[in-house]
Enzyme design. Structure first.
Site, PDB file in Angstrom:
ATOM      1  N   GLU A 166      -5.658  -8.877  -0.155  1.00 50.49           N
ATOM      2  CA  GLU A 166      -6.326  -8.720   1.143  1.00 50.49           C
ATOM      3  C   GLU A 166      -7.802  -8.445   0.898  1.00 50.49           C
ATOM      4  O   GLU A 166      -8.160  -7.667   0.011  1.00 50.49           O
ATOM      5  CB  GLU A 166      -5.781  -7.531   1.951  1.00 50.49           C
ATOM      6  CG  GLU A 166      -4.444  -7.697   2.587  1.00 50.49           C
ATOM      7  CD  GLU A 166      -4.057  -6.460   3.419  1.00 50.49           C
ATOM      8  OE1 GLU A 166      -4.958  -5.669   3.789  1.00 50.49           O
ATOM      9  OE2 GLU A 166      -2.860  -6.291   3.679  1.00 50.49           O
TER      10      GLU A 166
ATOM     11  N   GLU B 252       0.806  -1.226   0.000  1.00 47.17           N
ATOM     12  CA  GLU B 252       0.000   0.000   0.000  1.00 47.17           C
ATOM     13  C   GLU B 252       0.841   1.279   0.000  1.00 47.17           C
ATOM     14  O   GLU B 252       0.469   2.282   0.602  1.00 47.17           O
ATOM     15  CB  GLU B 252      -0.989  -0.001   1.162  1.00 47.17           C
ATOM     16  CG  GLU B 252      -1.996  -1.142   1.080  1.00 47.17           C
ATOM     17  CD  GLU B 252      -3.061  -1.077   2.162  1.00 47.17           C
ATOM     18  OE1 GLU B 252      -2.901  -0.297   3.128  1.00 47.17           O
ATOM     19  OE2 GLU B 252      -4.068  -1.810   2.046  1.00 47.17           O
TER      20      GLU B 252
END
Length: 360
Positions: free
Chosen positions: A265, A120
């Protein structure tokens, strides 16, 4: 050939086909370690095996976990942590050392499938200082993997979130934010050229909890009874598909139409914030596991998907981040979930199939 023998052959064919289908659609689970009361690494890997979870994501090259994975036949996404990205980008010698210590020393006894270089990292979040080093780090690790003779076995990628998407509605109009194109375009180009997938963290929960007036709970939980979004000929009954397809569209617009996506995820918290309940979390996870076999309107077919996370982690913040686990730290399941046919059942099936074959 007797009718009973033909029936047995057909049955065996169906068993093989079912086994392949389950394998293709297999769900993985993220193994986070930010808790002070978690089981030992060997206990955790045994839990994965006993629950027929055949894919695992590690966020850093923890050698205790990697040693526990030896011989397990569990496929692994191995994370290169954000704190190491700048260092790895600075020279091939650092990338070679990292690959030797954390990949080569464990291969092939640990089935590393992907290396996720950073998690991220984004020019528009608190990790913006690392964004300029993302692609150089990807390139260096890719070269080091090739030099180690593993280029055909391990793909190098990075894990991104939805903050990079500027437009996501309708899904076919998905596009990256203009102010991050300098960052995303080279990543997409790298993945296209190396034939690696983009790892994407997709959380309908956060979209729903941030916009409950515009997004319905059934749409977020895969339980909407009717089409919610009509996008040309494509129909969307769940938010997960809409988010996923908006990323596919964004990559298509930047020359990455051939790049696949792994959902690295996805999960739903059971407590700690709006909409975070045990019932909602169980509903979401059950439906996600089933839906991973089906694909999205834009890309039908099994979606490689990793649930976040294996355990509740009491050292995470804010509060809701402590409650994403499928298991409590004492290894007791929080939900009634089915990850496919258990290894024990397949052992029985295989032995039965063997004996049946010998009688034909």
């Amino acid at each position: 050939m007797a009718t009973s023998q033909i029936a047995i052959i057909v049955l065996l064919g169906l068993l093989v086909a079912t086994n392949i289908h389950i394998t293709e659609a297999q769900i993985g689970v993220c193994y986070g370690m930010m808790g002070n009361n978690l089981p030992s690494h060997s206990e955790v890997i045994q839990l994965y095996k006993s629950r027929n979870i055949r894919r695992l994501r590690l966020y850093d090259p923890n050698h205790g976990a990697l040693n526990a994975l030896r011989g397990s036949n569990i496929e692994v996404i191995l994370g290169l942590p954000n704190v190491d990205v700048k260092h790895i980008s600075s020279g091939m010698e650092h990338a070679r050392w990292w690959v030797q210590k954390n990949v080569r020393d464990f291969w092939p006894h640990v089935k590393i499938k992907y290396i996720a270089v950073g998690n991220e990292i984004s020019p528009v979040t608190g990790t913006s200082n690392l964004a300029p080093f993302q692609v150089p780090a990807l390139v260096n690790i890719y070269k080091a993997i090739g030099e180690a003779g593993l280029g055909n076995d391990i793909k190098v990628s990075t894990s991104v979130d939805m903050t990079l998407i500027g437009n996501s509605y309708p899904p076919s109009q998905g596009s990256f934010r203009n102010d991050v194109r300098w960052f995303t375009d080279p990543i997409v180009g790298f993945l296209r050229d190396t034939r690696a997938p983009l790892l994407v963290n997709i959380y309908p929960y956060f979209s729903y909890s941030g916009n409950p007036g515009q997004i319905s709970l059934p749409y977020a939980l895969f339980t909407a009874p009717n089409v919610v979004v009509q996008d040309g000929s494509r129909q969307y009954r769940n938010l997960f598909d809409a988010m996923l397809d908006s990323v596919y569209a964004a990559m298509d617009r930047t020359g990455g139409g051939s790049v696949g996506i792994v959902v690295s995820e996805s999960g739903w918290p059971s407590a700690g914030a709006f909409g975070a309940t045990h019932e909602n979390a169980q509903t979401y996870l059950r439906n996600l596991i089933q839906h991973a076999k089906e694909g999205s309107p834009r890309k039908p077919g099994p979606i490689e998907t990793y649930i976040f996370a294996m355990f509740d982690e009491n050292n995470k913040n804010p509060e809701l981040e402590k409650h994403f686990g499928m298991f409590s730290p004492n290894k007791q399941p929080k939900y009634n979930l089915n990850f496919g046919v258990s290894e024990r059942v397949w052992d029985i099936t295989n032995s039965t199939a063997s004996s049946l074959t010998s009688e034909i």
